[in-house]
Design a protein around this motif. Sequence first.
Motif, PDB file in Angstrom:
ATOM      1  N   PRO A 180       0.825  -1.222   0.000  1.00  0.00           N
ATOM      2  CA  PRO A 180       0.000   0.000   0.000  1.00  0.00           C
ATOM      3  C   PRO A 180       0.857   1.270   0.000  1.00  0.00           C
ATOM      4  N   ALA A 181       1.952   1.253   0.760  1.00  0.00           N
ATOM      5  CA  ALA A 181       2.814   2.440   0.821  1.00  0.00           C
ATOM      6  C   ALA A 181       3.470   2.686  -0.539  1.00  0.00           C
ATOM      7  N   ARG A 182       3.883   1.597  -1.159  1.00  0.00           N
ATOM      8  CA  ARG A 182       4.530   1.707  -2.468  1.00  0.00           C
ATOM      9  C   ARG A 182       3.547   2.322  -3.484  1.00  0.00           C
ATOM     10  N   ARG A 183       2.306   1.815  -3.442  1.00  0.00           N
ATOM     11  CA  ARG A 183       1.293   2.323  -4.385  1.00  0.00           C
ATOM     12  C   ARG A 183       1.031   3.804  -4.130  1.00  0.00           C
ATOM     13  N   SER A 184       0.985   4.184  -2.852  1.00  0.00           N
ATOM     14  CA  SER A 184       0.676   5.586  -2.566  1.00  0.00           C
ATOM     15  C   SER A 184       1.831   6.495  -2.979  1.00  0.00           C
ATOM     16  N   VAL A 185       3.064   6.042  -2.774  1.00  0.00           N
ATOM     17  CA  VAL A 185       4.209   6.860  -3.202  1.00  0.00           C
ATOM     18  C   VAL A 185       4.244   6.955  -4.731  1.00  0.00           C
ATOM     19  N   LEU A 186       4.003   5.826  -5.394  1.00  0.00           N
ATOM     20  CA  LEU A 186       4.007   5.839  -6.870  1.00  0.00           C
ATOM     21  C   LEU A 186       2.938   6.784  -7.423  1.00  0.00           C
ATOM     22  N   ALA A 187       1.760   6.748  -6.793  1.00  0.00           N
ATOM     23  CA  ALA A 187       0.666   7.615  -7.259  1.00  0.00           C
ATOM     24  C   ALA A 187       1.061   9.084  -7.103  1.00  0.00           C
ATOM     25  N   ARG A 188       1.696   9.397  -5.975  1.00  0.00           N
ATOM     26  CA  ARG A 188       2.118  10.790  -5.751  1.00  0.00           C
ATOM     27  C   ARG A 188       3.191  11.197  -6.761  1.00  0.00           C
ATOM     28  N   LEU A 189       4.103  10.275  -7.065  1.00  0.00           N
ATOM     29  CA  LEU A 189       5.140  10.588  -8.047  1.00  0.00           C
ATOM     30  C   LEU A 189       4.517  10.849  -9.418  1.00  0.00           C
ATOM     31  N   ARG A 190       3.495  10.057  -9.721  1.00  0.00           N
ATOM     32  CA  ARG A 190       2.810  10.246 -11.005  1.00  0.00           C
ATOM     33  C   ARG A 190       2.186  11.652 -11.064  1.00  0.00           C
ATOM     34  N   ASP A 191       1.546  12.060  -9.952  1.00  0.00           N
ATOM     35  CA  ASP A 191       0.935  13.402  -9.892  1.00  0.00           C
ATOM     36  C   ASP A 191       2.001  14.484 -10.048  1.00  0.00           C
ATOM     37  N   LEU A 192       3.094  14.301  -9.331  1.00  0.00           N
ATOM     38  CA  LEU A 192       4.161  15.314  -9.375  1.00  0.00           C
ATOM     39  C   LEU A 192       4.672  15.481 -10.795  1.00  0.00           C
ATOM     40  N   ARG A 193       4.843  14.345 -11.444  1.00  0.00           N
ATOM     41  CA  ARG A 193       5.336  14.376 -12.809  1.00  0.00           C
ATOM     42  C   ARG A 193       4.343  15.133 -13.698  1.00  0.00           C
TER      43      ARG A 193
END
Length: 233
Positions: free
Chosen positions: A167-180
């Motif tokens: 779950p933490a990995r998914r949430s960090v990945l989602a945030r990175l996607r938004d940042l990008r």
Amino acid sequence: MIRVDGLVHRYGDTVAVDDVDLAIDDGECVIVAGANGSGKTTLVRHFNGLLDPDEGSVSVNDRSVTDHLVAARTAVAMVFQHPEDQLVAATVGADVAFGPENLGLDRDEIDRRVRESLAAVNLDGREDERVDSLSGGEVERLAIAGALAMRPDHLVLDEPFTGLDEPARRSVLARLRDLRAEGTSLVVVTHDLRDVAELADRVVVLADGDVALDAAPDEAADRLPDLDVRPPC
Ligand SMILES: Nc1ncnc2c1ncn2[C@@H]1O[C@H](COP(=O)(O)OP(=O)(O)OP(=O)(O)O)[C@@H](O)[C@H]1O
């Protein structure tokens, strides 16, 4: 843009970075991969002046990092491999607030950034908890929140997924996607591309301190095993 020209970094007799030229455009997502000891961490530590070049130069947003250290540290946020070493305060909220406070922002803006950054890594509402009560994965997420709160132009993450559960990995990945999507450039150091290949524009592979491959992820995939990098599944 982050621009590296003829960069050499030595530790005594060890040449860790050996004449690297590299440019990372605004908004780009670049994976820096390579075997253990290939020079990844040493290279990215030059992006905000944590190390000084032995030869060559690094600039951020067209300004020399060596000559404009504060500007480089404002523009480039880093999350390191051992995030526990990066904690600066006793509580979660104070730790995330530390960077924005140093930017001289007003209290409302600092509080807003703390709230948003903690929410981005699923640590919302935990401002008052002591940092020494967090698990390893939570400390990693806290370090990422601290970097996000700086609203940097460029975010550098060194092995950000080590120690994160799914779950933490998914949430960090989602945030990175938004940042990008918002235009932040991302540099993700990893020796395993499975986590971030879908986000990346380019894969830069280091071998013995130099760039051995610089290509789009799908073009790079076939050559990665030869360079001791696990290709994405
Ligand atoms: N502080 C240091 N003192 C001496 N040698 C160092 C130091 N840091 C790194 N090195 C050496 O420099 C080379 C590059 O190391 P670096 O940590 O940059 O590689 P890396 O690709 O990030 O490795 P890893 O995947 O293991 O984190 C290696 O040979 C390493 O042993």
